[in-house]
Write an enzyme that holds these catalytic residues in place. Structure first.
Site, PDB file in Angstrom:
ATOM      1  N   LYS A 218       0.816  -1.211   0.000  1.00 25.24           N
ATOM      2  CA  LYS A 218       0.000   0.000   0.000  1.00 25.24           C
ATOM      3  C   LYS A 218       0.851   1.264   0.000  1.00 25.24           C
ATOM      4  O   LYS A 218       2.074   1.228   0.101  1.00 25.24           O
ATOM      5  CB  LYS A 218      -0.976  -0.018   1.180  1.00 25.24           C
ATOM      6  CG  LYS A 218      -2.098  -1.028   0.977  1.00 25.24           C
ATOM      7  CD  LYS A 218      -3.182  -0.904   2.035  1.00 25.24           C
ATOM      8  CE  LYS A 218      -4.343  -1.833   1.724  1.00 25.24           C
ATOM      9  NZ  LYS A 218      -5.392  -1.757   2.780  1.00 25.24           N
ATOM     10  N   ARG A 252      -3.444  -9.990   5.684  1.00 22.21           N
ATOM     11  CA  ARG A 252      -3.964 -10.069   4.311  1.00 22.21           C
ATOM     12  C   ARG A 252      -2.872  -9.578   3.368  1.00 22.21           C
ATOM     13  O   ARG A 252      -2.433  -8.435   3.466  1.00 22.21           O
ATOM     14  CB  ARG A 252      -5.222  -9.211   4.181  1.00 22.21           C
ATOM     15  CG  ARG A 252      -5.890  -9.266   2.819  1.00 22.21           C
ATOM     16  CD  ARG A 252      -7.165  -8.420   2.808  1.00 22.21           C
ATOM     17  NE  ARG A 252      -7.857  -8.503   1.537  1.00 22.21           N
ATOM     18  CZ  ARG A 252      -7.632  -7.692   0.495  1.00 22.21           C
ATOM     19  NH1 ARG A 252      -6.711  -6.721   0.603  1.00 22.21           N
ATOM     20  NH2 ARG A 252      -8.304  -7.831  -0.628  1.00 22.21           N
TER      21      ARG A 252
END
Length: 277
Positions: A218, A252
């Site tokens: 991210k 995740r």
């Protein structure tokens, strides 16, 4: 029936959730698992690499992009459901904010709803209860991932209040506590400094277990490392490792094999021994 909470207790370590995006516009490896055959092969690879869960998404929530329509999301998921749940030997999750999509997925072998809506939906709650599914709540600050919310009392306190409210509503609705999971939503309605604050304070959320952390590749990793999205493996594993050490129950990730090794090493260090001998 599968429970994330009970699986963590049984395995004595955090679970690794492998990401499978059946979208042409995901922010990482866009389109590579868009077609049915490649998605199926990706699912088998996720399982082979040691993941505990496969998380399938048919609608990208990448910053600055419009959401796929309901019809597009459903069409994409129909190419892999129920094929993948019927083939792999690990639980399958659906990553969606739409109850109608969750219903289709639950009817076709999925046992976890990874809910990105950021709100308590009675419609979603009814589905989770009916199918005895697991329900992952994500904190979004009621913003999309490209917008930033303002947290007057700080982002940690805001997330804690959100978790408390969602948990109380779910339990009052009759959903079993061991079917709940909490995600503080790295990158969703937050600044990069907010993201770092949440990662640093992962252990503050110990009353809300299991906690899912999704930091893989991210923007916060890119800003910290100066790396482009396809070159963030080492930064991602570092962030995932810290969150696992501080008590995250589910990681995740796109980088399944590296994350599995990290989780196993962290578990060994914390236990002062090895789970399998």
């Amino acid at each position: 029936m599968f429970s994330i909470y009970n699986s963590i207790i049984e395995k004595q370590r955090p679970l690794v959730m492998g990401i499978l995006n059946v979208t042409p516009d995901s922010f990482f490896e866009a389109g590579k698992s868009f077609f049915a055959e490649s998605a199926f092969n990706r699912a088998l690879q996720i399982e082979s690499d040691g993941a505990d869960i496969i998380d399938i998404g048919g609608c990208s929530t990448s910053p600055g992009k419009s959401f796929a329509s309901f019809e597009e999301e459903l069409s994409r998921l129909k190419t892999v459901l129920p094929l993948i749940p019927d083939t792999v030997n690990i639980p399958v999750s659906v990553d969606t904010f739409r109850p109608e999509i969750a219903k289709f997925a639950l009817e076709n072998g999925v046992v976890i709803v990874n809910d990105e809506s950021g709100v308590f939906s009675k419609e979603m709650a009814s589905l989770v209860k009916e199918y005895n599914a697991n329900w992952i709540f994500m904190h979004t600050g009621n913003k999309t991932s490209s917008e930033v919310a303002v947290y007057e009392n700080g982002v940690v306190e805001n997330v804690l209040e959100f978790f408390k409210s969602m948990k109380e509503q779910a339990l009052n609705f009759g959903i079993a506590e061991d079917k709940l999971c909490f995600d503080y939503g790295i990158g969703f309605g937050k600044t990069r400094e907010d993201d770092l604050t949440l990662l640093k304070n992962t252990d503050f959320f110990s009353d809300y277990k299991p906690l899912l952390v999704g930091v893989s590749n991210k923007r916060v990793v890119g800003q910290a490392t100066g790396r482009e999205v396809t070159d963030r493996l080492f930064g991602t594993v570092s962030a995932e490792s810290v969150s696992a050490f501080l008590g995250a129950g589910v990681i995740r990730t796109h980088n399944v094999k590296a994350c599995v090794d990290s989780v196993n090493m962290i578990t060994a260090i914390k236990k002062g021994g090895f789970i399998n001998g």
